[in-house]
Motif scaffolding. Structure first.
Motif, PDB file in Angstrom:
ATOM      1  N   SER A  48       0.848  -1.192   0.000  1.00  0.00           N
ATOM      2  CA  SER A  48       0.000   0.000   0.000  1.00  0.00           C
ATOM      3  C   SER A  48       0.884   1.242   0.000  1.00  0.00           C
ATOM      4  O   SER A  48       2.105   1.153   0.068  1.00  0.00           O
ATOM      5  N   TRP A  97      -5.166   5.042  -0.001  1.00  0.00           N
ATOM      6  CA  TRP A  97      -3.853   4.640   0.503  1.00  0.00           C
ATOM      7  C   TRP A  97      -3.565   3.170   0.187  1.00  0.00           C
ATOM      8  O   TRP A  97      -2.449   2.804  -0.178  1.00  0.00           O
ATOM      9  N   ASP A  98      -4.577   2.316   0.311  1.00  0.00           N
ATOM     10  CA  ASP A  98      -4.370   0.870   0.125  1.00  0.00           C
ATOM     11  C   ASP A  98      -4.006   0.481  -1.303  1.00  0.00           C
ATOM     12  O   ASP A  98      -3.318  -0.505  -1.516  1.00  0.00           O
ATOM     13  N   LYS A  99      -4.490   1.223  -2.299  1.00  0.00           N
ATOM     14  CA  LYS A  99      -4.219   0.856  -3.695  1.00  0.00           C
ATOM     15  C   LYS A  99      -4.199   2.105  -4.559  1.00  0.00           C
ATOM     16  O   LYS A  99      -5.183   2.457  -5.190  1.00  0.00           O
TER      17      LYS A  99
END
Length: 166
Positions: A48, A97-99
Motif C-alpha cells: 500500500s 492509501w491501500d491501492k
C-alpha cells in the motif's frame, strides 16, 4: 509567398530527427502486477501507499519504486542527482492509501511531502505525497509528520523519520 513559408516550416519540422524525440518529456506509466522495485527488488503491487517512478538521462526504461521512500533514497543519492530526469509520485489526495491509482501521478519535484507520519508503505514508513499543500497539512495534522517540498528533502530527514509515530 505564404505557401513557401508553410513549405519551409514543414521541411524544418520534418528535419527534427531522433535527437529531438529523445529530449521529449516522458510520462509515468502503469505499474504492472509483476514489476519489481528498482531499489530493493520487491514486487511493487504487493504494498500500500504511494509509489514512485523515474527516468534517468540516456536510459529508455522507467525506474519503478515500491514506495516514495525508496524513490527518494535513490533520487537523493549524490551519484543519482545528476542522472535523474523526470520523476513522479502518486497524488494521495486523489487515490486510496491501500491501492494508489496510476492515473494520478504528479511531478515529484513539485509535490508536497509528509515525512514521519504514522501511515506506512512498503517495508514501513514512507513519505506521503500530495499536489496541494493544504491537503498535505491536513494529512500531517491527522497522521503526524512534517510537510516538506522536494527541495527541502534530504537523506537525513528521510532516515531520521524512518520510524514514524505508530
Amino acid at each position: 509567398m505564404r505557401m513557401y513559408g508553410l513549405l519551409l516550416l514543414g521541411l524544418l519540422l520534418a528535419g527534427c530527427g531522433e535527437s529531438d524525440v529523445q529530449t521529449q518529456i516522458r510520462r509515468a506509466v502503469a505499474i504492472e502486477q509483476g514489476d519489481e522495485c528498482h531499489l530493493c527488488g520487491m514486487v511493487i503491487s504487493r504494498f500500500s501507499g504511494p509509489k514512485g517512478e523515474a527516468y534517468e538521462q540516456g536510459v529508455e526504461e522507467v525506474r519503478k519504486f515500491c514506495s516514495t521512500r525508496d524513490l527518494l533514497n535513490w533520487a537523493l543519492e549524490p551519484e543519482n542527482r545528476h542522472a535523474r530526469q523526470e520523476m513522479w509520485v502518486h497524488d494521495m489526495s486523489e487515490v486510496p492509501w491501500d491501492k494508489p491509482d496510476d492515473e494520478h501521478f504528479i511531478n515529484a519535484e513539485t509535490a508536497w511531502y509528509v515525512v514521519g507520519s504514522s501511515q506506512t508503505g512498503a517495508m514501513g514508513p514512507t513519505a506521503a505525497t500530495f499536489s496541494d499543500q493544504a491537503v498535505a497539512d491536513a494529512f500531517a495534522s491527522e497522521y503526524g509528520g512534517e510537510v516538506l517540498t522536494f527541495d527541502q528533502l534530504t537523506l537525513g530527514k528521510l532516515n531520521q523519520n524512518n520510524h514514524g509515530t505508530h
